[in-house]
Enzyme design. Structure first.
Site, PDB file in Angstrom:
ATOM      1  N   ASP A  41      30.562  41.149  18.655  1.00 55.50           N
ATOM      2  CA  ASP A  41      30.911  40.047  19.555  1.00 55.50           C
ATOM      3  C   ASP A  41      30.173  40.117  20.893  1.00 55.50           C
ATOM      4  O   ASP A  41      30.607  39.574  21.902  1.00 55.50           O
ATOM      5  CB  ASP A  41      32.430  39.950  19.756  1.00 55.50           C
ATOM      6  CG  ASP A  41      33.046  41.295  20.104  1.00 55.50           C
ATOM      7  OD1 ASP A  41      32.280  42.266  20.282  1.00 55.50           O
ATOM      8  OD2 ASP A  41      34.283  41.363  20.204  1.00 55.50           O
ATOM      9  N   HIS A 244       0.615  40.726  23.586  1.00 58.60           N
ATOM     10  CA  HIS A 244       2.070  40.599  23.772  1.00 58.60           C
ATOM     11  C   HIS A 244       2.751  41.965  23.738  1.00 58.60           C
ATOM     12  O   HIS A 244       3.783  42.145  23.107  1.00 58.60           O
ATOM     13  CB  HIS A 244       2.668  39.654  22.717  1.00 58.60           C
ATOM     14  CG  HIS A 244       2.183  38.249  22.881  1.00 58.60           C
ATOM     15  ND1 HIS A 244       2.103  37.349  21.850  1.00 58.60           N
ATOM     16  CD2 HIS A 244       1.733  37.585  23.970  1.00 58.60           C
ATOM     17  CE1 HIS A 244       1.621  36.206  22.294  1.00 58.60           C
ATOM     18  NE2 HIS A 244       1.383  36.318  23.580  1.00 58.60           N
ATOM     19  N   ASP A 261       2.085  41.346  33.152  1.00 59.34           N
ATOM     20  CA  ASP A 261       2.322  39.910  33.049  1.00 59.34           C
ATOM     21  C   ASP A 261       3.819  39.717  33.199  1.00 59.34           C
ATOM     22  O   ASP A 261       4.591  40.016  32.283  1.00 59.34           O
ATOM     23  CB  ASP A 261       1.828  39.419  31.674  1.00 59.34           C
ATOM     24  CG  ASP A 261       1.904  37.904  31.533  1.00 59.34           C
ATOM     25  OD1 ASP A 261       2.623  37.264  32.333  1.00 59.34           O
ATOM     26  OD2 ASP A 261       1.246  37.365  30.615  1.00 59.34           O
ATOM     27  N   ASP A 272       4.671  32.427  36.207  1.00 62.62           N
ATOM     28  CA  ASP A 272       3.998  33.221  35.172  1.00 62.62           C
ATOM     29  C   ASP A 272       2.741  33.826  35.802  1.00 62.62           C
ATOM     30  O   ASP A 272       1.762  33.109  36.047  1.00 62.62           O
ATOM     31  CB  ASP A 272       3.652  32.268  34.012  1.00 62.62           C
ATOM     32  CG  ASP A 272       3.034  32.981  32.814  1.00 62.62           C
ATOM     33  OD1 ASP A 272       2.893  34.208  32.853  1.00 62.62           O
ATOM     34  OD2 ASP A 272       2.693  32.270  31.841  1.00 62.62           O
ATOM     35  N   HIS A 351      -7.677  34.088  23.709  1.00 60.04           N
ATOM     36  CA  HIS A 351      -6.596  33.121  23.968  1.00 60.04           C
ATOM     37  C   HIS A 351      -7.107  32.009  24.873  1.00 60.04           C
ATOM     38  O   HIS A 351      -8.229  32.071  25.388  1.00 60.04           O
ATOM     39  CB  HIS A 351      -5.356  33.810  24.550  1.00 60.04           C
ATOM     40  CG  HIS A 351      -5.572  34.511  25.872  1.00 60.04           C
ATOM     41  ND1 HIS A 351      -5.690  33.832  27.064  1.00 60.04           N
ATOM     42  CD2 HIS A 351      -5.683  35.832  26.175  1.00 60.04           C
ATOM     43  CE1 HIS A 351      -5.833  34.711  28.050  1.00 60.04           C
ATOM     44  NE2 HIS A 351      -5.858  35.925  27.533  1.00 60.04           N
ATOM     45  N   HIS A 355      -1.592  27.052  30.064  1.00 52.79           N
ATOM     46  CA  HIS A 355      -0.578  26.233  29.377  1.00 52.79           C
ATOM     47  C   HIS A 355       0.260  25.559  30.441  1.00 52.79           C
ATOM     48  O   HIS A 355       0.342  26.040  31.578  1.00 52.79           O
ATOM     49  CB  HIS A 355       0.293  27.121  28.463  1.00 52.79           C
ATOM     50  CG  HIS A 355       0.839  28.347  29.171  1.00 52.79           C
ATOM     51  ND1 HIS A 355       1.967  28.322  29.961  1.00 52.79           N
ATOM     52  CD2 HIS A 355       0.382  29.618  29.232  1.00 52.79           C
ATOM     53  CE1 HIS A 355       2.192  29.526  30.458  1.00 52.79           C
ATOM     54  NE2 HIS A 355       1.233  30.337  30.044  1.00 52.79           N
ATOM     55  N   HIS A 362       5.996  28.286  28.384  1.00 55.84           N
ATOM     56  CA  HIS A 362       4.983  27.448  27.733  1.00 55.84           C
ATOM     57  C   HIS A 362       5.617  26.067  27.667  1.00 55.84           C
ATOM     58  O   HIS A 362       6.335  25.741  26.720  1.00 55.84           O
ATOM     59  CB  HIS A 362       4.642  27.978  26.336  1.00 55.84           C
ATOM     60  CG  HIS A 362       3.878  29.267  26.398  1.00 55.84           C
ATOM     61  ND1 HIS A 362       3.385  29.897  25.295  1.00 55.84           N
ATOM     62  CD2 HIS A 362       3.496  30.040  27.445  1.00 55.84           C
ATOM     63  CE1 HIS A 362       2.756  31.008  25.654  1.00 55.84           C
ATOM     64  NE2 HIS A 362       2.811  31.106  26.952  1.00 55.84           N
ATOM     65  N   GLU A 385      -5.331  31.640  33.362  1.00 62.54           N
ATOM     66  CA  GLU A 385      -5.174  33.053  33.013  1.00 62.54           C
ATOM     67  C   GLU A 385      -6.275  33.610  32.107  1.00 62.54           C
ATOM     68  O   GLU A 385      -6.017  34.066  31.000  1.00 62.54           O
ATOM     69  CB  GLU A 385      -3.817  33.267  32.343  1.00 62.54           C
ATOM     70  CG  GLU A 385      -3.492  32.318  31.201  1.00 62.54           C
ATOM     71  CD  GLU A 385      -2.115  32.623  30.594  1.00 62.54           C
ATOM     72  OE1 GLU A 385      -1.921  33.776  30.171  1.00 62.54           O
ATOM     73  OE2 GLU A 385      -1.277  31.716  30.524  1.00 62.54           O
ATOM     74  N   TYR A 389     -10.619  41.572  27.003  1.00 62.99           N
ATOM     75  CA  TYR A 389      -9.925  42.698  26.362  1.00 62.99           C
ATOM     76  C   TYR A 389     -10.919  43.387  25.446  1.00 62.99           C
ATOM     77  O   TYR A 389     -11.377  42.788  24.465  1.00 62.99           O
ATOM     78  CB  TYR A 389      -8.723  42.189  25.558  1.00 62.99           C
ATOM     79  CG  TYR A 389      -7.904  41.171  26.349  1.00 62.99           C
ATOM     80  CD1 TYR A 389      -6.892  41.595  27.220  1.00 62.99           C
ATOM     81  CD2 TYR A 389      -8.176  39.796  26.258  1.00 62.99           C
ATOM     82  CE1 TYR A 389      -6.177  40.676  27.975  1.00 62.99           C
ATOM     83  CE2 TYR A 389      -7.470  38.872  27.008  1.00 62.99           C
ATOM     84  CZ  TYR A 389      -6.474  39.308  27.863  1.00 62.99           C
ATOM     85  OH  TYR A 389      -5.770  38.399  28.611  1.00 62.99           O
ATOM     86  N   ARG A 407      -6.469  40.799  32.726  1.00 63.64           N
ATOM     87  CA  ARG A 407      -6.147  39.363  32.830  1.00 63.64           C
ATOM     88  C   ARG A 407      -5.708  39.106  34.266  1.00 63.64           C
ATOM     89  O   ARG A 407      -5.081  39.965  34.888  1.00 63.64           O
ATOM     90  CB  ARG A 407      -5.031  38.978  31.850  1.00 63.64           C
ATOM     91  CG  ARG A 407      -4.544  37.547  31.988  1.00 63.64           C
ATOM     92  CD  ARG A 407      -3.768  37.025  30.771  1.00 63.64           C
ATOM     93  NE  ARG A 407      -2.469  37.629  30.597  1.00 63.64           N
ATOM     94  CZ  ARG A 407      -2.166  38.520  29.689  1.00 63.64           C
ATOM     95  NH1 ARG A 407      -3.091  38.955  28.845  1.00 63.64           N
ATOM     96  NH2 ARG A 407      -0.960  39.016  29.603  1.00 63.64           N
ATOM     97  N   GLU A 409      -3.738  35.984  36.220  1.00 64.34           N
ATOM     98  CA  GLU A 409      -3.034  34.726  35.932  1.00 64.34           C
ATOM     99  C   GLU A 409      -2.331  34.205  37.176  1.00 64.34           C
ATOM    100  O   GLU A 409      -1.558  34.923  37.821  1.00 64.34           O
ATOM    101  CB  GLU A 409      -1.992  34.974  34.825  1.00 64.34           C
ATOM    102  CG  GLU A 409      -1.149  33.741  34.512  1.00 64.34           C
ATOM    103  CD  GLU A 409      -0.242  33.917  33.293  1.00 64.34           C
ATOM    104  OE1 GLU A 409       0.133  35.073  32.992  1.00 64.34           O
ATOM    105  OE2 GLU A 409       0.081  32.904  32.661  1.00 64.34           O
TER     106      GLU A 409
HETATM  107  N1  GLY Z   1       3.450  35.310  29.851  1.00 63.17           N
HETATM  108  C1  GLY Z   1       3.133  34.433  28.834  1.00 63.17           C
HETATM  109  C2  GLY Z   1       1.840  33.810  29.049  1.00 63.17           C
HETATM  110  O1  GLY Z   1       1.102  34.222  29.926  1.00 63.17           O
HETATM  111  O2  GLY Z   1       1.503  32.851  28.432  1.00 63.17           O
HETATM  112 MN    MN Z   2       1.736  35.336  31.603  1.00 65.74          MN
HETATM  113 MN    MN Z   3       0.839  32.288  30.866  1.00 66.04          MN
END
Ligand code: GLY
Ligand code: MN
Ligand code: MN
Length: 440
Positions: A41, A244, A261, A272, A351, A355, A362, A385, A389, A407, A409
């Site tokens: 629960d 991820h 991130d 983000d 990538h 977004h 997202h 971003e 890599y 990265r 961002e």
């Molecule tokens: N943190 C998720 C992205 O950068 O899209």
């Molecule tokens: Mn991010």
């Molecule tokens: Mn992002």
């Protein structure tokens, strides 16, 4: 009331805009998010469905919003849990139908237990039912039942069953354009995440564990009434190459970078941010070279973030910059054109450059209109971003480059003549990062 809250009048305006787009003889039905059990629960923290929040600001579970454009007795109906002294002592406060009317602007509200008795009556005569199928199977089957029982007199006089139309298209287009009040909240969400990154950069030390660094973010978020907008990624060394990575359980080593991130959700709105910084305070030569290519890619994308540019222009600019940079240092061979065509750069940059950002990390909204990348317009918020890599086992590159994952961002909003960086106030260049760490 705090300036960084969405005012009640704005929810009303949003509902009105949506109802205008829906037109007459229609109805929209939106159930609240369902509780998810973690074990026995114990539940996962409850998070209201973003569409539901957008139209009401109502954060409780077991609720339904019904919009009925043109209905004389009231266009905005809510179903909610009833007040219940015992349940409230155990599980917390409930607004009840009376609170839905008094505090959330419903024209009328009923107990959720009466939904099955009341909703079919509200659907009567409505030819189109706006509803997002596929998110809540149990509710979907109620909708299908209620709809199949409805028969409406069409214009030709024949009886017809109302049509279910996906609500997403109309609603998500509204959500894509952020209002002044939303931007105030999003600036705050950004500021909280900026403070967290600034704090963490000054806390990082060799031998610290990734989760210890993550704790600096959590502390800063909660201190400001925010939560993580998504699972924070804290990847030391080659973990920075796992897009991820969320285990966050390894020690951080001197000489390596850590990629973080982490974004904050404040009043339902996400920020983000990614920063990549040296655990020991100084970038190595190779790390700095890669970092500067990523930074140049971000600058190139920023230049293409203005009205008149298309959604894909910042991405194209970032890719070009990264490819040129990787050719220059010998990690890609051949010409820019050949590499763009072969997409060989995807070994290093796999990538997209951004977004939409809003209530969802997202966020919703179409990226294309009639199969063409859409134009950027004031009020659109998105991330920029780029990253590089270099997989630790990528034998085709000299060893000294392997395992570097970087990265950068930031979050921007398109303005009338360019863009505003929402995530200002933190180091971006290697010199700024090193100076910030040194000032700890
Ligand atoms: N943190 C998720 C992205 O950068 O899209
Ligand atoms: Mn991010
Ligand atoms: Mn992002």
């Amino acid at each position: 009331m705090s300036k960084e809250k969405i005012p009640a009048g704005e929810y009303k305006r949003r509902r009105k805009q949506l109802m205008q787009a829906m037109g007459k003889d229609t109805i929209a039905i939106l159930p609240a998010a369902i509780h998810k059990l973690r074990n026995r629960d114990t539940e996962y923290p409850y998070r209201q469905r973003s569409d539901f929040l957008y139209l009401s600001g109502f954060a409780e579970p077991e609720a339904v919003i019904v919009l009925l454009p043109g209905r004389k007795q009231g266009e905005f109906i809510m179903f909610t849990r009833e007040r219940d002294r015992t349940m409230e002592i155990w599980n917390g406060y409930r607004s009840g139908p009376e609170g839905a009317v008094a505090d959330f602007g419903a024209d009328d509200a009923f107990p959720i237990d009466d939904l099955d008795d009341i909703l079919p009556g509200l659907m009567e005569g409505r030819e189109t039912i706006y509803y997002s199928l596929g998110r809540d199977k149990e509710f979907d089957s109620h909708i299908v039942d209620w709809v199949s029982k409805q028969r409406t007199q069409s214009r030709s006089g024949a009886l017809a069953t109302p049509e279910i139309v996906d609500l997403n298209f109309l609603l998500h287009e509204l959500r894509l354009f952020k209002s002044k009040a939303e931007l105030r909240v999003m600036r705050r969400a950004a500021k909280i995440a900026v403070a967290a990154h600034n704090r963490a950069m000054q806390a990082v030390k060799p031998k610290m564990y990734e989760y210890e660094l993550e704790a600096e973010y959590l502390f800063e978020f909660r201190k400001s009434n925010a939560i993580p907008a998504y699972n924070s990624i804290v990847g030391g060394g080659e973990n920075g190459c796992i897009l991820h990575y969320v285990e966050n359980n390894q020690p951080l080593k001197d000489g390596e970078l850590v990629l973080v991130d982490a974004g904050a959700e404040y009043q339902g709105y996400a920020s983000d941010i990614t920063r990549t910084f040296p655990v020991g305070g100084k970038f190595s030569k190779e790390q700095k070279i890669i970092y500067d290519i990523v930074l140049a890619a971000q600058e190139a994308a920023l230049k293409k973030s203005k009205p008149g540019c298309h959604w894909n222009d910042p991405h194209d600019a970032a890719v070009k910059t990264i490819v040129k940079g990787l050719i220059k240092i010998g990690l890609l061979k051949g010409t820019l054109a050949a590499n763009l065509k072969s997409e060989k750069y995807r070994d290093f940059y796999m990538h997209r450059t951004g977004h939409w950002l809003g209530l969802d990390t997202h966020d919703v909204g179409d990226y294309k209109i009639d199969e063409q990348w859409r134009l950027l317009e004031p009020g659109m918020v998105y991330t920029i971003e780029p990253g590089i890599y270099i997989a630790p086992d990528l034998k085709s590159v000299p060893k000294r480059w392997r395992g570097i994952g970087i990265r950068i961002e930031d979050d921007v909003v398109i303005t009338d003549d360019g863009c505003e960086i929402l995530t200002e106030g933190m180091p971006r260049t290697t010199a700024e990062v090193e100076a910030h760490i040194a000032a700890a």
